[in-house]
Scaffold this motif. Structure first.
Motif, PDB file in Angstrom:
ATOM      1  N   CYS A   1       0.814  -1.219   0.000  1.00 34.33           N
ATOM      2  CA  CYS A   1       0.000   0.000   0.000  1.00 34.33           C
ATOM      3  C   CYS A   1       0.849   1.272   0.000  1.00 34.33           C
ATOM      4  CB  CYS A   1      -0.904   0.022   1.228  1.00 34.33           C
ATOM      5  SG  CYS A   1      -2.229  -1.209   1.236  1.00 34.33           S
ATOM      6  N   VAL A   2       2.065   1.191   0.513  1.00 31.49           N
ATOM      7  CA  VAL A   2       2.834   2.416   0.760  1.00 31.49           C
ATOM      8  C   VAL A   2       4.202   2.454   0.103  1.00 31.49           C
ATOM      9  CG1 VAL A   2       1.653   2.844   2.955  1.00 31.49           C
ATOM     10  CG2 VAL A   2       3.761   1.488   2.942  1.00 31.49           C
ATOM     11  N   PHE A   3       4.644   1.356  -0.521  1.00 27.73           N
ATOM     12  CA  PHE A   3       6.023   1.335  -0.999  1.00 27.73           C
ATOM     13  C   PHE A   3       6.257   2.350  -2.120  1.00 27.73           C
ATOM     14  CE2 PHE A   3       4.319  -1.379  -4.309  1.00 27.73           C
ATOM     15  CZ  PHE A   3       5.142  -1.152  -5.407  1.00 27.73           C
ATOM     16  N   GLN A   4       5.227   2.620  -2.938  1.00 30.92           N
ATOM     17  CA  GLN A   4       5.435   3.601  -4.001  1.00 30.92           C
ATOM     18  C   GLN A   4       5.621   5.003  -3.428  1.00 30.92           C
ATOM     19  OE1 GLN A   4       3.091   3.679  -7.484  1.00 30.92           O
ATOM     20  NE2 GLN A   4       3.320   1.510  -7.913  1.00 30.92           N
ATOM     21  N   ALA A   5       4.907   5.312  -2.358  1.00 29.38           N
ATOM     22  CA  ALA A   5       5.107   6.607  -1.706  1.00 29.38           C
ATOM     23  C   ALA A   5       6.539   6.739  -1.215  1.00 29.38           C
ATOM     24  CB  ALA A   5       4.121   6.760  -0.544  1.00 29.38           C
ATOM     25  N   GLU A   6       7.102   5.636  -0.732  1.00 31.84           N
ATOM     26  CA  GLU A   6       8.493   5.643  -0.281  1.00 31.84           C
ATOM     27  C   GLU A   6       9.443   5.774  -1.468  1.00 31.84           C
ATOM     28  OE1 GLU A   6      11.754   5.487   2.334  1.00 31.84           O
ATOM     29  OE2 GLU A   6       9.632   5.923   2.661  1.00 31.84           O
ATOM     30  N   ALA A   7       9.160   5.030  -2.538  1.00 32.12           N
ATOM     31  CA  ALA A   7      10.036   5.075  -3.711  1.00 32.12           C
ATOM     32  C   ALA A   7      10.059   6.459  -4.347  1.00 32.12           C
ATOM     33  CB  ALA A   7       9.581   4.032  -4.734  1.00 32.12           C
ATOM     34  N   LEU A   8       8.907   7.127  -4.351  1.00 34.44           N
ATOM     35  CA  LEU A   8       8.790   8.444  -4.964  1.00 34.44           C
ATOM     36  C   LEU A   8       9.121   9.576  -4.000  1.00 34.44           C
ATOM     37  CD1 LEU A   8       5.453   7.822  -6.911  1.00 34.44           C
ATOM     38  CD2 LEU A   8       7.756   7.927  -7.882  1.00 34.44           C
ATOM     39  N   GLN A   9       9.400   9.216  -2.730  1.00 34.29           N
ATOM     40  CA  GLN A   9       9.692  10.226  -1.708  1.00 34.29           C
ATOM     41  C   GLN A   9       8.521  11.191  -1.543  1.00 34.29           C
ATOM     42  OE1 GLN A   9      13.363  10.517  -0.298  1.00 34.29           O
ATOM     43  NE2 GLN A   9      12.971   8.389  -0.845  1.00 34.29           N
ATOM     44  N   LYS A  10       7.298  10.683  -1.680  1.00 31.29           N
ATOM     45  CA  LYS A  10       6.085  11.487  -1.525  1.00 31.29           C
ATOM     46  C   LYS A  10       5.255  10.874  -0.398  1.00 31.29           C
ATOM     47  CE  LYS A  10       6.990  13.998  -5.232  1.00 31.29           C
ATOM     48  NZ  LYS A  10       7.333  15.440  -5.153  1.00 31.29           N
ATOM     49  N   ARG A  11       5.672  11.107   0.808  1.00 25.91           N
ATOM     50  CA  ARG A  11       5.123  10.385   1.958  1.00 25.91           C
ATOM     51  C   ARG A  11       3.992  11.156   2.631  1.00 25.91           C
ATOM     52  NH1 ARG A  11      10.716  10.666   2.441  1.00 25.91           N
ATOM     53  NH2 ARG A  11      11.831   8.760   1.794  1.00 25.91           N
ATOM     54  N   GLU A  12       2.977  11.480   1.844  1.00 26.66           N
ATOM     55  CA  GLU A  12       1.807  12.181   2.389  1.00 26.66           C
ATOM     56  C   GLU A  12       0.605  11.246   2.345  1.00 26.66           C
ATOM     57  OE1 GLU A  12      -0.081  16.580   2.003  1.00 26.66           O
ATOM     58  OE2 GLU A  12      -0.155  15.366   0.174  1.00 26.66           O
ATOM     59  N   PHE A  13      -0.195  11.276   3.417  1.00 25.75           N
ATOM     60  CA  PHE A  13      -1.329  10.376   3.554  1.00 25.75           C
ATOM     61  C   PHE A  13      -2.602  11.179   3.824  1.00 25.75           C
ATOM     62  CE2 PHE A  13       2.529   8.318   4.823  1.00 25.75           C
ATOM     63  CZ  PHE A  13       2.444   7.043   4.280  1.00 25.75           C
ATOM     64  N   ASP A  14      -3.678  10.715   3.249  1.00 23.24           N
ATOM     65  CA  ASP A  14      -5.007  11.258   3.523  1.00 23.24           C
ATOM     66  C   ASP A  14      -5.720  10.213   4.381  1.00 23.24           C
ATOM     67  OD1 ASP A  14      -7.534  12.321   3.552  1.00 23.24           O
ATOM     68  OD2 ASP A  14      -7.790  12.391   1.386  1.00 23.24           O
ATOM     69  N   VAL A  15      -5.806  10.468   5.672  1.00 16.35           N
ATOM     70  CA  VAL A  15      -6.304   9.479   6.638  1.00 16.35           C
ATOM     71  C   VAL A  15      -7.707   9.851   7.086  1.00 16.35           C
ATOM     72  CG1 VAL A  15      -5.869   8.322   8.840  1.00 16.35           C
ATOM     73  CG2 VAL A  15      -3.936   9.111   7.445  1.00 16.35           C
ATOM     74  N   GLN A  16      -8.605   8.867   7.052  1.00 22.25           N
ATOM     75  CA  GLN A  16      -9.981   9.077   7.492  1.00 22.25           C
ATOM     76  C   GLN A  16     -10.304   8.133   8.649  1.00 22.25           C
ATOM     77  OE1 GLN A  16     -12.967   9.504   4.330  1.00 22.25           O
ATOM     78  NE2 GLN A  16     -11.300   9.325   2.846  1.00 22.25           N
TER      79      GLN A  16
END
Length: 280
Positions: free
Chosen positions: A68-83
């Motif tokens: 779920c999150v590895f692409q955010a890490e790979a792209l260095q875009k570690r922002e989440f929209d949490v509900q």
């Protein structure tokens, strides 16, 4: 072995919610959240919607699936929209209290640091957004930059010590293994967005992950959701939804286990209190 198995990561928008389930109305499950990563590889749009589940072990720490999150890490875009949501009720004129839906009570955009098992981190450096993740290693921890706002009175399910995990897994079905998911993409006519289902046929494989051929089945959008077990009057998390696997003859659900890998991940985190939460 993996060549004969097609792993579906269950992150698409089409499909039904957790099957053979019931509403997870207990506040025990207020720690389960629905989230999306705000940026990911556009070329993977058909494979990854960016929507997943996670479970908070504290207001600042979330356990989810690595895919779920590895692409955010790979792209260095570690922002989440949490509900963070809860079931909504109305009181009828006759005094009856009726559930009318499930709504997002708290929603935050927040940055966080992503922690993966060491082997994934190493492979991510070369494979980047095309990283392939096996079922046993599909676990991640997100440490948010600050505490999330949570529903007052939220109970955070603990984890087992490594000494306890083996014992629980050896007789897993005695502990009422129960998956809890939040899936807004289910049939629009139902109000049961947060659902729970006991798993009656689940076991650990020789490859180090859990396989379930239970009546209840996970569905698209359930990735990263927690697998809980009951111990006394408390729930503890022991696994994470990866998705569904299949071959020519059968299909089954796959869960990562919070075993030594979660302790391995915890040692990467400098905060000793977070380390203790993840590896008691």
């Amino acid at each position: 072995m993996m060549g004969s198995v097609l792993l579906s990561l269950l992150m698409g928008l089409n499909g039904w919610a957790l099957t053979h389930a019931e509403p997870a109305i207990s506040p025990d499950f207020d720690s389960v959240v629905f989230y999306s990563v705000t940026q990911y590889d556009e070329k993977a749009r058909e494979e990854l919607s960016g929507f997943c589940n996670g479970n908070l072990v504290s207001p600042r720490v979330m356990i989810t699936a690595a895919h779920c999150v590895f692409q955010a890490e790979a792209l260095q875009k570690r922002e989440f929209d949490v509900q963070i949501g809860e079931y909504l009720y109305v009181t009828r004129p006759d005094g009856e209290r009726r559930r009318v839906g499930y709504g997002s009570k708290i929603r935050e955009r927040i940055h966080g640091k992503i922690y993966l098992p060491h082997q994934l981190t190493s492979r991510l450096k070369t494979e980047k957004v095309r990283l392939k993740i096996g079922p046993a290693e599909d676990i991640a921890v997100v440490v948010f930059e600050q505490d999330l706002r949570v529903i007052p009175g939220t109970v955070f399910a603990g984890l087992f010590s490594q000494q306890q995990v083996g014992s629980v897994l050896s007789k897993l079905n005695d502990y009422v293994p129960t998956v809890v998911t939040i899936n807004p993409f289910e049939e629009i006519s139902t109000n049961d967005t947060r659902r729970m289902a006991p798993l009656n046929n689940i076991s650990k494989t020789w490859s180090g992950y859990l396989e379930s051929k239970s009546r209840a089945r996970v569905q698209p959008g359930d990735s990263g959701a927690p697998l809980f077990v009951r111990t006394g009057n408390q729930w503890k998390q022991i696994g994470v939804v990866k998705g569904r696997a299949q071959n020519l003859f059968s299909n089954w659900d796959v869960f990562g286990i919070l075993d030594q890998r979660i302790c391995e991940i915890s040692r990467q985190i400098p905060d000793p209190l977070i380390q203790k939460d993840l590896c008691p």
